[in-house]
Motif scaffolding. Sequence first.
Motif, mmCIF file in Angstrom:
data_model
loop_
_atom_site.group_PDB
_atom_site.id
_atom_site.type_symbol
_atom_site.label_atom_id
_atom_site.label_comp_id
_atom_site.label_asym_id
_atom_site.label_seq_id
_atom_site.Cartn_x
_atom_site.Cartn_y
_atom_site.Cartn_z
ATOM 1 N N CYS A 112 37.365 36.089 37.181
ATOM 2 C CA CYS A 112 36.771 37.302 36.607
ATOM 3 C C CYS A 112 36.427 37.100 35.134
ATOM 4 N N MET A 113 37.300 36.436 34.408
ATOM 5 C CA MET A 113 37.011 36.142 33.003
ATOM 6 C C MET A 113 35.762 35.260 32.899
ATOM 7 N N GLN A 114 35.668 34.256 33.759
ATOM 8 C CA GLN A 114 34.510 33.355 33.738
ATOM 9 C C GLN A 114 33.219 34.127 34.025
ATOM 10 N N LEU A 115 33.261 35.041 34.961
ATOM 11 C CA LEU A 115 32.063 35.809 35.313
ATOM 12 C C LEU A 115 31.658 36.791 34.217
ATOM 13 N N GLU A 148 38.553 40.808 23.061
ATOM 14 C CA GLU A 148 39.647 41.752 23.273
ATOM 15 C C GLU A 148 39.180 43.134 23.707
ATOM 16 N N GLU A 149 37.933 43.503 23.355
ATOM 17 C CA GLU A 149 37.500 44.852 23.735
ATOM 18 C C GLU A 149 37.230 44.985 25.231
ATOM 19 N N TYR A 150 37.165 43.862 25.931
ATOM 20 C CA TYR A 150 37.011 43.900 27.385
ATOM 21 C C TYR A 150 38.390 43.779 28.040
ATOM 22 N N GLU A 151 38.669 44.681 28.956
ATOM 23 C CA GLU A 151 40.002 44.747 29.565
ATOM 24 C C GLU A 151 40.367 43.471 30.305
ATOM 25 N N ILE A 152 39.373 42.735 30.795
ATOM 26 C CA ILE A 152 39.689 41.535 31.568
ATOM 27 C C ILE A 152 40.477 40.535 30.735
ATOM 28 N N ALA A 153 40.278 40.525 29.403
ATOM 29 C CA ALA A 153 41.042 39.607 28.550
ATOM 30 C C ALA A 153 42.525 39.946 28.603
ATOM 31 N N ARG A 154 42.843 41.234 28.517
ATOM 32 C CA ARG A 154 44.245 41.664 28.596
ATOM 33 C C ARG A 154 44.817 41.375 29.978
ATOM 34 N N ARG A 155 44.048 41.680 31.018
ATOM 35 C CA ARG A 155 44.525 41.443 32.383
ATOM 36 C C ARG A 155 44.807 39.953 32.603
ATOM 37 N N PHE A 156 43.945 39.100 32.047
ATOM 38 C CA PHE A 156 44.140 37.655 32.174
ATOM 39 C C PHE A 156 45.469 37.235 31.561
#
Length: 381
Positions: free
Chosen positions: A336-339, A347-355
């Motif tokens: 998901c991070m790659q996509l 950091e403003e994208y939640e996927i970074a925190r989820r990762f």
Amino acid sequence: MKHLYLADDHEIFRKSLRKFLEKEAYPYYEKWEEERMIPRSFWTKMGEQGFLCPDLDEEYGGSNVDWGYAVVINEELERVGSGLVGLGLHNDIVVPYINSYGTKEQKQRWLPRFTTGELITAIAMTEPGTGSDLANIKTTAILDGDHYIVNGQKTFITNGIQSDLVIVACKTNPNAEPKHKGVSLLVIERDSPGFSRGRKLNKVGLHCQDTAELIFEDCRVPKENLLGEEGKGFLYLMEKLQQERLVVAIAAQVAAEVMYNQTLDYVKSREAFGKPIGKFQNTQFKLAEMATDIEMGRAFLDQLIAEHIEGKDVVTKVSMAKWKLTENARNMATDCMQLHGGYGYMEEYEIARRFRDIQVASIYAGTNEIMKTIIAKNIGL
């Protein structure tokens, strides 16, 4: 997919909880992450609304409901963020020890204050040199008159800073053979002499969840705070680890579902080379794989939860779910991070925190390597 163990009342409860979290959690979660702490006021608000320990008997402040309500709570807290794991630990991991093994006096003294959020709990098993090998813990508790004298250290303790009551695994008989028969559980309260907190640990993820070291230096604990029988602590831990690992599996499944949905939305709107990146075959294949893993994971998990609620021994299946669903979620976080491209690293994208947050799921509550060892043993190897 309709959960096998949920009825209309559970969904009404979910709507009520989600509405509460939309007001009291979602707007503040990033602030909590920055401050590295969930305020105690959130705990008391959860208690006021009946979202702490709802499965306890009414005489202790609970609602005497089935464990399906606990599943709903864990799912909705995970949707907010993985850093809320300490509330699930309180509700479904620590408090059940007191409810199952505590005396009537212990239950009356502590359980009502667990449901209000007045008392926050923790459980201390892991030591600086001992993780999954619980029989070899070094913390000792030697009876001296009316008190146990506790010496040792614990680390990686969830709710370690804020906890008011900690269930501590210790050796009441350091010379016992086999070693696990020397393990007992003691309930140690915040103001116990000789009990102090070490560092608040600086973790890769789960930033708002307080994790700490606990230190016991000639800590005096009343013998009335022994939980259950002396020497049976290891057995109690083994009995309760099934539910603890199931809670981790539930969180991992929900995290995977959240990451998938966020990424699906992103690839539909983000354009490259004149069209949405969701139109590229690689993106489609990745999302197809995720969708399949999520559906299969959810089907297995829901059946497993239903069997657990029925009181079945599902240790082998729980071990399977814990390792497989956490591994699925970790792999999905990477994809998901790659996509998300460069934005996925922001950091403003939640996927970074989820990762960041999902990485520890394969480590705590027993590493995934330990899960595979349990499975191998239970299938006769």
